[in-house]
Design a protein around this motif. Structure first.
Motif, PDB file in Angstrom:
ATOM      1  N   GLN A   1       0.815  -1.222   0.000  1.00  0.00           N
ATOM      2  CA  GLN A   1       0.000   0.000   0.000  1.00  0.00           C
ATOM      3  C   GLN A   1       0.847   1.270   0.000  1.00  0.00           C
ATOM      4  O   GLN A   1       0.386   2.322  -0.452  1.00  0.00           O
ATOM      5  CB  GLN A   1      -0.945  -0.010   1.202  1.00  0.00           C
ATOM      6  CG  GLN A   1      -2.102  -0.983   1.053  1.00  0.00           C
ATOM      7  CD  GLN A   1      -2.963  -0.671  -0.163  1.00  0.00           C
ATOM      8  OE1 GLN A   1      -3.400   0.456  -0.346  1.00  0.00           O
ATOM      9  NE2 GLN A   1      -3.205  -1.679  -0.991  1.00  0.00           N
ATOM     10  N   GLU A   2       2.073   1.175   0.502  1.00  0.00           N
ATOM     11  CA  GLU A   2       2.933   2.357   0.524  1.00  0.00           C
ATOM     12  C   GLU A   2       3.685   2.578  -0.785  1.00  0.00           C
ATOM     13  O   GLU A   2       4.420   3.561  -0.939  1.00  0.00           O
ATOM     14  CB  GLU A   2       3.938   2.253   1.674  1.00  0.00           C
ATOM     15  CG  GLU A   2       4.965   1.127   1.543  1.00  0.00           C
ATOM     16  CD  GLU A   2       4.486  -0.220   2.054  1.00  0.00           C
ATOM     17  OE1 GLU A   2       5.326  -1.131   2.193  1.00  0.00           O
ATOM     18  OE2 GLU A   2       3.263  -0.371   2.320  1.00  0.00           O
ATOM     19  N   HIS A   3       3.510   1.694  -1.753  1.00  0.00           N
ATOM     20  CA  HIS A   3       4.254   1.829  -3.014  1.00  0.00           C
ATOM     21  C   HIS A   3       3.795   3.088  -3.753  1.00  0.00           C
ATOM     22  O   HIS A   3       2.589   3.370  -3.826  1.00  0.00           O
ATOM     23  CB  HIS A   3       4.044   0.603  -3.900  1.00  0.00           C
ATOM     24  CG  HIS A   3       5.081   0.468  -4.973  1.00  0.00           C
ATOM     25  ND1 HIS A   3       5.097   1.276  -6.093  1.00  0.00           N
ATOM     26  CD2 HIS A   3       6.154  -0.364  -5.089  1.00  0.00           C
ATOM     27  CE1 HIS A   3       6.119   0.941  -6.859  1.00  0.00           C
ATOM     28  NE2 HIS A   3       6.779  -0.046  -6.270  1.00  0.00           N
ATOM     29  N   PRO A   4       4.719   3.856  -4.315  1.00  0.00           N
ATOM     30  CA  PRO A   4       4.343   5.111  -4.994  1.00  0.00           C
ATOM     31  C   PRO A   4       3.444   4.930  -6.205  1.00  0.00           C
ATOM     32  O   PRO A   4       2.785   5.890  -6.625  1.00  0.00           O
ATOM     33  CB  PRO A   4       5.696   5.727  -5.389  1.00  0.00           C
ATOM     34  CG  PRO A   4       6.725   4.686  -5.170  1.00  0.00           C
ATOM     35  CD  PRO A   4       6.185   3.695  -4.207  1.00  0.00           C
ATOM     36  N   TYR A   5       3.388   3.728  -6.770  1.00  0.00           N
ATOM     37  CA  TYR A   5       2.490   3.529  -7.904  1.00  0.00           C
ATOM     38  C   TYR A   5       1.033   3.809  -7.537  1.00  0.00           C
ATOM     39  O   TYR A   5       0.261   4.322  -8.349  1.00  0.00           O
ATOM     40  CB  TYR A   5       2.593   2.097  -8.430  1.00  0.00           C
ATOM     41  CG  TYR A   5       3.798   1.805  -9.290  1.00  0.00           C
ATOM     42  CD1 TYR A   5       4.374   2.782 -10.097  1.00  0.00           C
ATOM     43  CD2 TYR A   5       4.357   0.524  -9.317  1.00  0.00           C
ATOM     44  CE1 TYR A   5       5.471   2.499 -10.904  1.00  0.00           C
ATOM     45  CE2 TYR A   5       5.451   0.228 -10.117  1.00  0.00           C
ATOM     46  CZ  TYR A   5       6.008   1.215 -10.911  1.00  0.00           C
ATOM     47  OH  TYR A   5       7.092   0.922 -11.699  1.00  0.00           O
ATOM     48  N   TRP A   6       0.632   3.453  -6.317  1.00  0.00           N
ATOM     49  CA  TRP A   6      -0.772   3.607  -5.943  1.00  0.00           C
ATOM     50  C   TRP A   6      -1.249   5.061  -6.066  1.00  0.00           C
ATOM     51  O   TRP A   6      -2.366   5.303  -6.526  1.00  0.00           O
ATOM     52  CB  TRP A   6      -0.991   3.132  -4.503  1.00  0.00           C
ATOM     53  CG  TRP A   6      -1.045   1.646  -4.325  1.00  0.00           C
ATOM     54  CD1 TRP A   6      -0.154   0.863  -3.648  1.00  0.00           C
ATOM     55  CD2 TRP A   6      -2.053   0.750  -4.803  1.00  0.00           C
ATOM     56  NE1 TRP A   6      -0.534  -0.458  -3.674  1.00  0.00           N
ATOM     57  CE2 TRP A   6      -1.704  -0.561  -4.382  1.00  0.00           C
ATOM     58  CE3 TRP A   6      -3.222   0.921  -5.548  1.00  0.00           C
ATOM     59  CZ2 TRP A   6      -2.475  -1.677  -4.681  1.00  0.00           C
ATOM     60  CZ3 TRP A   6      -3.993  -0.199  -5.856  1.00  0.00           C
ATOM     61  CH2 TRP A   6      -3.610  -1.471  -5.419  1.00  0.00           C
ATOM     62  N   ALA A   7      -0.429   5.979  -5.613  1.00  0.00           N
ATOM     63  CA  ALA A   7      -0.861   7.382  -5.559  1.00  0.00           C
ATOM     64  C   ALA A   7      -0.444   8.199  -6.775  1.00  0.00           C
ATOM     65  O   ALA A   7      -0.802   9.370  -6.880  1.00  0.00           O
ATOM     66  CB  ALA A   7      -0.299   8.041  -4.289  1.00  0.00           C
TER      67      ALA A   7
END
Length: 308
Positions: A256-262
C-alpha cells in the motif's frame, strides 16, 4: 492406468479435479488422479509452483511435470526437476489476455481517460485512426503473438520484438538489440509480454525508457521484473512517459505504501490481465498426456537454458 499426481493448492484441487477427469476421458485416457500417490508410482505431475512439492527426485517414473501456470520462473531452476517441464498455454488465458491488452490499447488510443474527466470547457480532441498509431509489443510468444495479431486486425500499426527472429503475418517483426531499439523508438504505446528471465529483468531501464517517444504509454501485463520501477517513476515524473498501466509487480499484492498507488499517471490493476480457465486448461493438460502416451512430442516444453 495412468497415475497423475495433482500438486497444487486445495482450492485448485476443488476447481480442477472434475474438469481434468472429464478432459482425460474425452481423450480416451484411463487415469487415477490423486493428491497422494506414492512418488514411485506417478506417471505425470500436474503442478503449481506454490505447491509444497519441491523435491522431484523420488518421482523416478514421472514422464513430465505439467504446470498450471504460464510462468515457470519459480520452478525452472529446480535441480531435482530432471524430467520434461511444460508451461501452460491455455486458449482461455490467451483470449483473456488479448481482450485485456486490446482494451487498454484502445483506452490509450482513444484517450478515454481524458474524455471521461469533467471538463470546464468543450474541447474536442479527435484521435487518429488506428492505422496511424504505432504499437510495439515486446515478446512474441503465444500471448504476444495473439495480442499483436488482434491489434493488427483492428488496424493498428504493430511492431513485435523477440529475442530471435520470428515472422508474424501482418506485423513488423524485430529481433536482437538493434530491433529492440527500433521497436522502442516507434512505440507510442508499448506492451510488455516477455517472460521473467535473467535476460529480461529490467529490460525497460532508464536508457531504454529514454528511447520511447515523448508522451508514450506503457502497458505491462507480462512480469513485474521487466521494468526498473525507479526509472519508470522518474520518467513519469519528468513527463517523458505520459502514463503506465501495470498489472504485475515484483511484490504482490503491491504494498500500500508503493508510490504507484498514488501516482496520477499510473493505473494499477491487481494481476487480472489473464487467468487460466479450468476447462480449457484441463483440455490442454489431457492433450499433452495423450500426446506423450502415443509417443508424440510434448507441447510447450520449457527450454531450461532459456528459462521458458
Amino acid at each position: 492406468m495412468i497415475n497423475i499426481q495433482f500438486s497444487a493448492s486445495e482450492t485448485a484441487w476443488a476447481t480442477y479435479q472434475d474438469t481434468i477427469v472429464a478432459a482425460c476421458a474425452a481423450h480416451d485416457l484411463e487415469i487415477d488422479l490423486r493428491q497422494d500417490h506414492a512418488a514411485e508410482n506417478v506417471d505425470y505431475i500436474i503442478y503449481a509452483p506454490t505447491s509444497d512439492l519441491q523435491d522431484f527426485a523420488p518421482y523416478t517414473r514421472c514422464k513430465a511435470v505439467l504446470s498450471l501456470w504460464a510462468g515457470v520462473e519459480r520452478i525452472v531452476g529446480n535441480s531435482t526437476l530432471t524430467m520434461p517441464l511444460c508451461r501452460m498455454v491455455d486458449p482461455g488465458l490467451t483470449a483473456g489476455m488479448v481482450e485485456w491488452v486490446a482494451g487498454h490499447v484502445l483506452r490509450y488510443h482513444l484517450d478515454l481517460d481524458r474524455s471521461l474527466q469533467t471538463q470546464d470547457l468543450w474541447a474536442p480532441k479527435i484521435p487518429p485512426l488506428a492505422q496511424q498509431r504505432q504499437v510495439s509489443i515486446l515478446g512474441l510468444g503465444a500471448l504476444g503473438t495473439a495480442c499483436a495479431t488482434a491489434l493488427a486486425a483492428l488496424g493498428f500499426s504493430v511492431t513485435g520484438w523477440s529475442r530471435s527472429a520470428k515472422h508474424v503475418e501482418g506485423i513488423t517483426s524485430q529481433h536482437g538489440e538493434a530491433g529492440l531499439k527500433s521497436a522502442l523508438q516507434n512505440a507510442e504505446i508499448l506492451v510488455l509480454l516477455l517472460p521473467d528471465t535473467g535476460a529480461t529483468q529490467n529490460i525497460l531501464n532508464a536508457d531504454r525508457l529514454a528511447l520511447l517517444p515523448q508522451g508514450a504509454r506503457i502497458i505491462n501485463p507480462g512480469r513485474g521484473t521487466l521494468i526498473d520501477d525507479a526509472a519508470l517513476l522518474d520518467s513519469l515524473n519528468s513527463g517523458h512517459i505520459a502514463h503506465a498501466t501495470l498489472d504485475v509487480f515484483r511484490q504482490e499484492p503491491l504494498p500500500q505504501e508503493h508510490p504507484y498507488w498514488a501516482h496520477p499517471h499510473v493505473t494499477v490493476t491487481p494481476h487480472i490481465a489473464a487467468e487460466t480457465r479450468p476447462i480449457t486448461a484441463s483440455d490442454m493438460l489431457a492433450l499433452n498426456i495423450a500426446r506423450s502416451e502415443s509417443g508424440q512430442p510434448l507441447l510447450h516444453e520449457v527450454d531450461r537454458q532459456l528459462g521458458y
